[in-house]
Motif scaffolding. Structure first.
Motif, PDB file in Angstrom:
ATOM      1  N   ASP A  79       1.852  21.486   3.596  1.00 29.66           N
ATOM      2  CA  ASP A  79       0.497  21.351   4.145  1.00 29.66           C
ATOM      3  C   ASP A  79      -0.425  22.434   3.600  1.00 29.66           C
ATOM      4  N   ILE A  80       0.096  23.671   3.540  1.00 30.63           N
ATOM      5  CA  ILE A  80      -0.722  24.780   3.037  1.00 30.63           C
ATOM      6  C   ILE A  80      -1.095  24.552   1.578  1.00 30.63           C
ATOM      7  N   LEU A  81      -0.132  24.160   0.764  1.00 28.97           N
ATOM      8  CA  LEU A  81      -0.403  23.983  -0.662  1.00 28.97           C
ATOM      9  C   LEU A  81      -1.328  22.799  -0.916  1.00 28.97           C
ATOM     10  N   GLN A  82      -1.157  21.741  -0.165  1.00 27.32           N
ATOM     11  CA  GLN A  82      -2.030  20.580  -0.344  1.00 27.32           C
ATOM     12  C   GLN A  82      -3.486  20.960  -0.071  1.00 27.32           C
ATOM     13  N   ARG A  83      -3.715  21.706   0.999  1.00 27.26           N
ATOM     14  CA  ARG A  83      -5.070  22.140   1.306  1.00 27.26           C
ATOM     15  C   ARG A  83      -5.551  23.186   0.289  1.00 27.26           C
ATOM     16  N   ALA A  84      -4.642  24.057  -0.149  1.00 31.33           N
ATOM     17  CA  ALA A  84      -5.022  25.106  -1.104  1.00 31.33           C
ATOM     18  C   ALA A  84      -5.419  24.519  -2.457  1.00 31.33           C
ATOM     19  N   PHE A  85      -4.714  23.502  -2.933  1.00 34.15           N
ATOM     20  CA  PHE A  85      -5.076  22.877  -4.203  1.00 34.15           C
ATOM     21  C   PHE A  85      -6.471  22.268  -4.126  1.00 34.15           C
ATOM     22  N   ALA A  86      -6.791  21.647  -2.986  1.00 33.33           N
ATOM     23  CA  ALA A  86      -8.124  21.063  -2.828  1.00 33.33           C
ATOM     24  C   ALA A  86      -9.197  22.147  -2.815  1.00 33.33           C
ATOM     25  N   ILE A  87      -8.927  23.264  -2.110  1.00 31.29           N
ATOM     26  CA  ILE A  87      -9.884  24.376  -2.068  1.00 31.29           C
ATOM     27  C   ILE A  87     -10.072  24.961  -3.464  1.00 31.29           C
ATOM     28  N   ASP A  88      -8.980  25.093  -4.197  1.00 33.09           N
ATOM     29  CA  ASP A  88      -9.038  25.680  -5.531  1.00 33.09           C
ATOM     30  C   ASP A  88      -9.937  24.874  -6.460  1.00 33.09           C
TER      31      ASP A  88
END
Length: 672
Positions: free
Chosen positions: A610-619
């Motif tokens: 969940d963290i990485l999925q949201r982080a990739f979108a933010i990036d």
């Protein structure tokens, strides 16, 4: 989009235009009046309302209210006069001519609605218990109820689609199995099992033959799996025709939509439009895909000529998989320079899934690693990212070797030996009293690594949070003091390089970057924290100084750092913001600072995926002005021979603390 902006794309003229802004996020949007010119759109907003907008006059026509939660789906009848909207607990039939509510279905929250839509003159409804009903839309009489596929099976459906003639219905969701029903007889026609890498289906759609230039016999299925890849499957033979995917995680496919009603041209009926997490749209010609998939293979002819002056390279035979396995068994398991990955490595990944990694990522002989000293040149970051994208983490057996290569650890044995010979630093004499660890071996390794860091730079003798930061990395390399020290030193030099400018206070410069990111991507959550006096020292600094080790389990932490090591050091700050965004729902309900402090000091129901999925979108969508990768320096490995000087801290403060510590120690000796 999530800001309420609505755009209209004209694929025939290759143009787009901004229509209006709703001042709040949109949850769903459809065109109305399918049988007439497309002059109206219907928008569901987060305030639970359904609004009608006229594209010709560029004005809002009406606001329809009645739902108590956000609208999830909107379906318009073919005559364009009636629409049905659904939420989690209700469905409403609307008269689009008078913009009034005709009928409403309320459902118990424990049951819930999965999807409701029109199919010819029927309304198809699916509930969360996998029960599917067909109703006459005029009399609302139940015409058909589909029986359960397997009695007692856990509910799985979350996406349904009907064929254009209304004879077939496909349902899929939280499993690899897709059920296809014959609506004429009300029986199950067939079940399609997707390949094992797919654990679920996000969305499924029928593609009719006239949209793919087929012979009128074949029907395709567009399937968006949990792996965020869109696949086109031939229904009759269950053959996979094509798979859409990109190498960059930020452009993974999120929601496929086949446009069959945007314009009157035939070309628009053959387009598949796919939206990505970075806001981009991908257009695919379904007819061209079909022709390419059915094109007969041409004979392969290879013509090769040796260019003038081309050097002759003698190719060395690649050792067999059995030979590699025997070599690993013969050598010490801690000598990671002799490890090689074969073509079929399997290991546990997030969610306890298993699979093959495909092609070999790296292969090294003992002579090569002796000459190079580090496996960094043997690793292909692109292939390693592909492994992470598919499996979520590296194999635990090869993780130390991969980390060592990616961090480019120099292996300065003589330098570390001189640091360790100085013994235990006086600042870490009482480490076991403050941080009791069950394993004496791990305690001894941690104490020696911290002491070496203190002798390397005086700053690390005064850094109170250093044991919390170093412990998880030392635990990974506890059998090798050299790798443990260099791993922690590399983390400090790159990920924590700018943390000590305001020492002993938290790094205000870095926390400001986190605050700007949170304010940009979720103003509501940011304002809630500000209103209750919660600063970045409460919701960001605890995660940073423990490098996520307090809020994640061991396996989740290892998977997260597998991804962090493969990326820019500033990506960790993006993950810190992503953690708060994933926890928005519980945080918005908390008003006490003590409760929020406790939340960021304990493990919660937030996974690394969940963290990485949201982080990739933010990036992908963060502007350069506040992007950590633009504000922080790039990765720099430790130098060979001697470790670099670490002096980016206020020396006068550290010197003062050292003098005070010496004075207190002398007074204690005199008193005793």
């Amino acid at each position: 989009d999530h800001r309420g902006s609505i755009f209209l794309f004209n694929f025939r003229d290759n143009k787009y235009q901004f229509i209006t802004n709703c001042s709040q996020a949109c949850t769903c949007l459809v065109f109305g009046l399918k049988s007439r010119p497309l002059n109206e759109i219907y928008v569901g907003l987060v305030d639970n309302s359904l609004r009608s907008f006229d594209l010709a006059s560029n004005q809002w026509l009406s606001i329809m209210r009645g739902h108590t939660s956000s609208i999830r789906t909107i379906s318009v009848h073919d005559n364009g006069d009636i629409a049905v909207t659904s939420t989690v607990n209700s469905a409403i039939i609307w008269n689009l001519l008078s913009w009034t509510r005709l009928r409403q279905l309320n459902v118990n929250q424990s049951i819930g609605i999965t999807q409701v839509f029109f199919q010819n003159n029927y309304i198809v409804s699916c509930f969360r218990d996998d029960s599917i009903f067909m109703w006459d839309y005029e009399s609302l009489e139940c015409k058909l109820k589909l029986p359960a596929v397997v009695e007692g099976r856990e509910p799985i459906y979350r996406s349904l689609s009907c064929s254009c003639d209304g004879r077939l219905l496909i349902a899929a969701g939280k499993s690899r199995f897709m059920d296809i029903w014959n609506l004429d007889t009300g029986t199950l026609r067939q079940t399609i099992e997707l390949p094992k890498p797919i654990i679920g289906v996000r969305k499924v759609l029928f593609l009719e033959p006239n949209k793919i230039d087929s012979d009128g016999q074949e029907t395709l299925l567009a399937v968006l799996g949990e792996d965020r890849r869109l696949r086109l499957i031939q229904m009759s033979t269950c053959r996979l025709l094509v798979e859409f995917n990109t190498d960059c995680p930020c452009t993974e496919i999120t929601d496929p939509l086949v446009l069959t009603m945007t314009t009157g041209s035939k070309r628009a009926d053959k387009l598949a439009v796919i939206s990505a997490t970075n806001g981009s749209l991908h257009l695919y010609d379904l007819g061209a895909i079909w022709r390419e998939a059915n094109r007969p293979e041409l004979p392969i002819r290879r013509i090769w000529k040796k260019p003038i002056g081309m050097p002759v390279i003698n190719l060395q035979p690649v050792p067999s998989e059995q030979a590699i396995s025997n070599q690993i068994k013969e050598n010490n398991t801690e000598d990671y320079s002799t490890v090689a990955l074969s073509q079929k490595i399997s290991d546990n990944k997030i969610g306890k899934q298993r699979g093959n990694f495909g092609k070999s990522v790296f292969c090294a002989s003992r002579a090569e690693t002796k000459n190079e000293g580090t496996p960094s040149s043997l690793l292909d970051r692109k292939k390693l990212r592909a492994i992470l994208k598919e499996y979520g983490s590296f194999p635990s057996k090869y993780r130390p070797f991969i980390w060592r290569g990616l961090m480019q650890l120099p292996g300065n044995v003589s330098v570390l030996t001189s640091l360790l010979e100085k013994g235990i630093h006086q600042s870490w004499d009482l480490l076991t009293q403050k941080y009791p660890i069950k394993s004496q071996k791990l305690t001894r390794c941690l104490q020696r690594v911290l002491s070496a860091l203190a002798f390397w730079s005086p700053l690390f003798a005064e850094c109170d949070f250093l044991p919390l930061l170093a412990f998880p990395f030392v635990k990974v390399f506890q059998n090798n003091h050299l790798l443990a020290f260099e791993m922690v030193a590399t983390i400090l030099v790159n990920w924590c390089k700018d943390w000590f400018e305001f020492f002993p206070n938290p790094p205000i410069n870095i926390l400001c970057i986190v605050e700007n990111l949170l304010a940009h991507h979720d103003r509501e959550l940011y304002q809630h924290l500000v209103d209750h006096g919660v600063t970045t020292e409460i919701y960001a600094w605890p995660i940073m100084e423990t490098v996520f080790s307090e809020v994640l389990t061991k396996d989740e932490w290892l998977a997260l750092w597998d991804n962090l090591i493969c990326r820019h050091p500033g990506f960790m700050l993006i993950c810190v913001v992503a953690y708060s965004l994933c926890a928005k729902s519980p945080i918005m309900r908390v008003t006490e600072i003590e409760e929020i402090e406790s939340f960021y000091r304990h493990q919660n129901c937030i996974t690394t995926s969940d963290i990485l999925q949201r982080a990739f979108a933010i990036d992908c969508i963060t502007p350069d002005e506040i992007h950590p990768s633009k504000l922080l320096t790039k990765f720099e490995p430790l130098s060979q021979g001697q470790y670099p000087l670490f002096q980016k801290y206020p020396k006068f403060i550290v010197d003062f603390q050292i003098k005070e510590r010496e004075r207190i120690r002398e007074e204690e000796k005199e008193y005793l």
